[in-house]
Design a protein around this motif. Structure first.
Motif, PDB file in Angstrom:
ATOM      1  N   ASP A 181       0.936  -1.222  -0.225  1.00  0.00           N
ATOM      2  CA  ASP A 181      -0.075   0.009   0.044  1.00  0.00           C
ATOM      3  C   ASP A 181       0.770   1.243   0.134  1.00  0.00           C
ATOM      4  O   ASP A 181       1.962   1.303   0.419  1.00  0.00           O
ATOM      5  N   VAL A 182       0.458   2.295  -0.496  1.00  0.00           N
ATOM      6  CA  VAL A 182       1.252   3.620  -0.559  1.00  0.00           C
ATOM      7  C   VAL A 182       0.431   4.932  -0.395  1.00  0.00           C
ATOM      8  O   VAL A 182      -0.819   4.718  -0.221  1.00  0.00           O
ATOM      9  N   GLU A 183       1.219   5.735   0.185  1.00  0.00           N
ATOM     10  CA  GLU A 183       0.782   7.228   0.482  1.00  0.00           C
ATOM     11  C   GLU A 183       1.062   7.988  -0.428  1.00  0.00           C
ATOM     12  O   GLU A 183       2.215   8.066  -0.983  1.00  0.00           O
ATOM     13  N   PHE A 184       0.222   9.111  -0.543  1.00  0.00           N
ATOM     14  CA  PHE A 184       0.636  10.000  -1.763  1.00  0.00           C
ATOM     15  C   PHE A 184      -0.338  11.254  -1.555  1.00  0.00           C
ATOM     16  O   PHE A 184      -1.762  10.946  -1.286  1.00  0.00           O
ATOM     17  N   ASP A 185       0.059  12.182  -1.164  1.00  0.00           N
ATOM     18  CA  ASP A 185      -0.808  13.379  -1.247  1.00  0.00           C
ATOM     19  C   ASP A 185      -1.939  13.372  -0.003  1.00  0.00           C
ATOM     20  O   ASP A 185      -3.069  13.714  -0.360  1.00  0.00           O
ATOM     21  N   ASN A 186      -1.377  12.790   0.971  1.00  0.00           N
ATOM     22  CA  ASN A 186      -2.319  12.492   2.423  1.00  0.00           C
ATOM     23  C   ASN A 186      -3.437  11.499   1.873  1.00  0.00           C
ATOM     24  O   ASN A 186      -4.238  11.439   2.756  1.00  0.00           O
TER      25      ASN A 186
END
Lengths: 325, 325
Positions: A181-186
């Motif tokens: 899973d990834v985080e991007f732009d909150n």
């Protein structure tokens, strides 16, 4: 999957067709299966890229000599070639004691072990990603068809959905695809939301001698390719009644009924020596099969090499040129 | 007599040399003998004029697979070709039960009968004008050499004596030659006085695997041709010690000692693939054999066809060109 014909003649070899043997190569690995092993199959292999070291299993359809007399020599030569890995032989029950007698009589000591599986007792057998099943056929002796099903799954990104969600194409896409899973732009992007698993499955059915194609109805469910004997044309089959074999039209009618997309006929009587048109030509088989079959039809020749891709398309890779003498 | 090589490789077939088999054709008749029958001998015969219907007897030198695995297929094909005459098989004792097991397992029903003669029990066997004898050799299993001696006699007129006696050349000479006494000019000419019987005899010795050529001393007495295995060259034989085989120089030395006029070497290890000169070439055999042998030397190639005439001269009829692929 790839299918390579090593022998396409019924009963006796001719100058251009050896007795029965077909190689099935599955997947990216170099390992392969051999269905039947008529005399001089090892000689035919000298003209191919298949190595006896990478042979995964041998499956024998029935105990007639033109389908198994090449076994002892091929096993001996695999030993000379340096094979050490155990070899599976799936064969009707008579083969195991015969091979053991033969090996004892000729003092053949193999540097690898043989694992026998009696065809009669086989439900299905998994060889990594390849599943092998059997179906009993109708012939003068117990005869069987083998199916080879190769399944694979591919993880595919839902790229349109990712673009809509605003995750820019790049390394983060790769991480998602690998299950992270990834985080991007909150925002959190769950791999499970954006990756789907596509299942591919290819199925090839290769038959022993058989006078009743309808026995293959269940096995042909989902099959891409049916390889079936076609010893005679219809008129000759009438003359040679009760021989336990099929004729071209009979097999083609069955293939049309079960809508197999590709039919490869093989195991032609030596009466059909010529590849030219006219009387005594194997092309007579094509004429009568095409009358009733609307899929793609092939008449196998020795060294014909087919590739079946994941899109279920069958391609003849060579020009099918037989050895010339 | 004629000698036709059908397989000249040791152990495994190569692209240009099949495993062991030699045909010996004797006399004017089309009948012939087969010595050894490696796998695919029947395939090789497709490129020859020899018919399986005219095969007089098969002689097996020993029970190793590269000398006998072609038997079942060849016997089956002889049946398909319409042979009805009984066939003699001279073979070490293990062969008979193995063939019977093989025929039973594969439901092979021949339209002719087989007459087995155990090599171990054979003193000599007469086939019309051809006498077959055996000699035990030295190998890892019991191995034998077979000699084929063809004898014929020719009635020849003493023409000089007849001229001196005053009988004019013509029909009366013919009557004398046919055994009838004739009257001419009040004189009786006895056929027995003017006809002599000339005996011709040709002898060919064909050997199984053997590491001790001197065992052939007695059999080579009066032999025109010795066909002997030469699996290795001398240096390689040193490396592969105790394998039960001979090397070229060893056989050539023996042939020189017993003054056999023609020596044909065969059964070459697959290490010697090339027919060119240099390392790994079968020509190395020639070099070392010629150092010690002063007779005529040949290195057999598949399909080499020799003729031995009544004047004991051996001729290579073909150019010995192997099948090209």
């Amino acid at each position: 999957m790839e299918i390579l014909f090593l022998g396409t003649s019924s009963g006796v070899p001719t100058k251009t067709r050896n007795v029965s043997a077909v190689a099935v190569q599955a997947g990216q690995s170099k390992s392969w299966f051999l269905v039947d092993c008529g005399e001089a199959t090892q000689h035919q292999l000298q003209y191919c890229k298949l190595s006896l070291k990478n042979l995964r299993a041998i499956a024998i359809t029935h105990v007639h000599g033109d389908h198994c007399y090449g076994l002892p020599g091929l096993l001996a030569s695999a030993g000379v070639a340096g094979r050490t890995e155990s070899l599976v032989i799936i064969a009707p029950q008579g083969i195991k004691p015969w091979l053991e007698t033969t090996m004892e009589m000729t003092q053949m000591y193999l540097p690898y072990s043989l694992e026998f599986i009696a065809t009669e007792e086989l439900a299905e057998q998994q060889f990594d990603d390849v599943k092998v099943t059997i179906t009993p056929l109708s012939h003068r002796v117990p005869s069987f068809a083998y199916s080879f099903t190769q399944s694979s799954s591919q993880k595919v990104l839902k790229s349109e959905a990712l673009k809509l969600a605003g995750l820019p194409q790049g390394p983060l896409w790769g991480r998602l695809q690998s299950g992270v899973d990834v985080e991007f732009d909150n925002q959190t992007f769950l791999s499970s939301d954006y990756v789907e698993s596509l299942q591919h499955s290819n199925k090839v059915v290769i038959c022993g001698d058989n006078d009743n194609p309808s026995l293959l109805k269940s096995m042909c469910d989902g099959a891409d390719v049916l390889v079936h004997e076609s010893t005679y044309t219809e008129d000759m089959a009438d003359k040679a009644s009760n021989v336990g074999h099929s004729y071209a039209k009979q097999v083609a009618q069955f293939a049309e009924e079960v809508t197999v997309p590709h039919l490869i006929l093989t195991h032609f009587s030596a009466r059909y020596q010529s590849n030219q048109e006219g009387e005594g030509s194997v092309e007579q088989m094509r004429v009568e099969a095409e009358q009733v079959f609307n899929g793609r039809l092939f008449l196998a020749r020795d060294f014909d090499h087919f590739r079946l891709n994941q899109q279920h398309k069958l391609t003849l890779l060579n020009e099918g040129k037989s050895r010339e003498h």
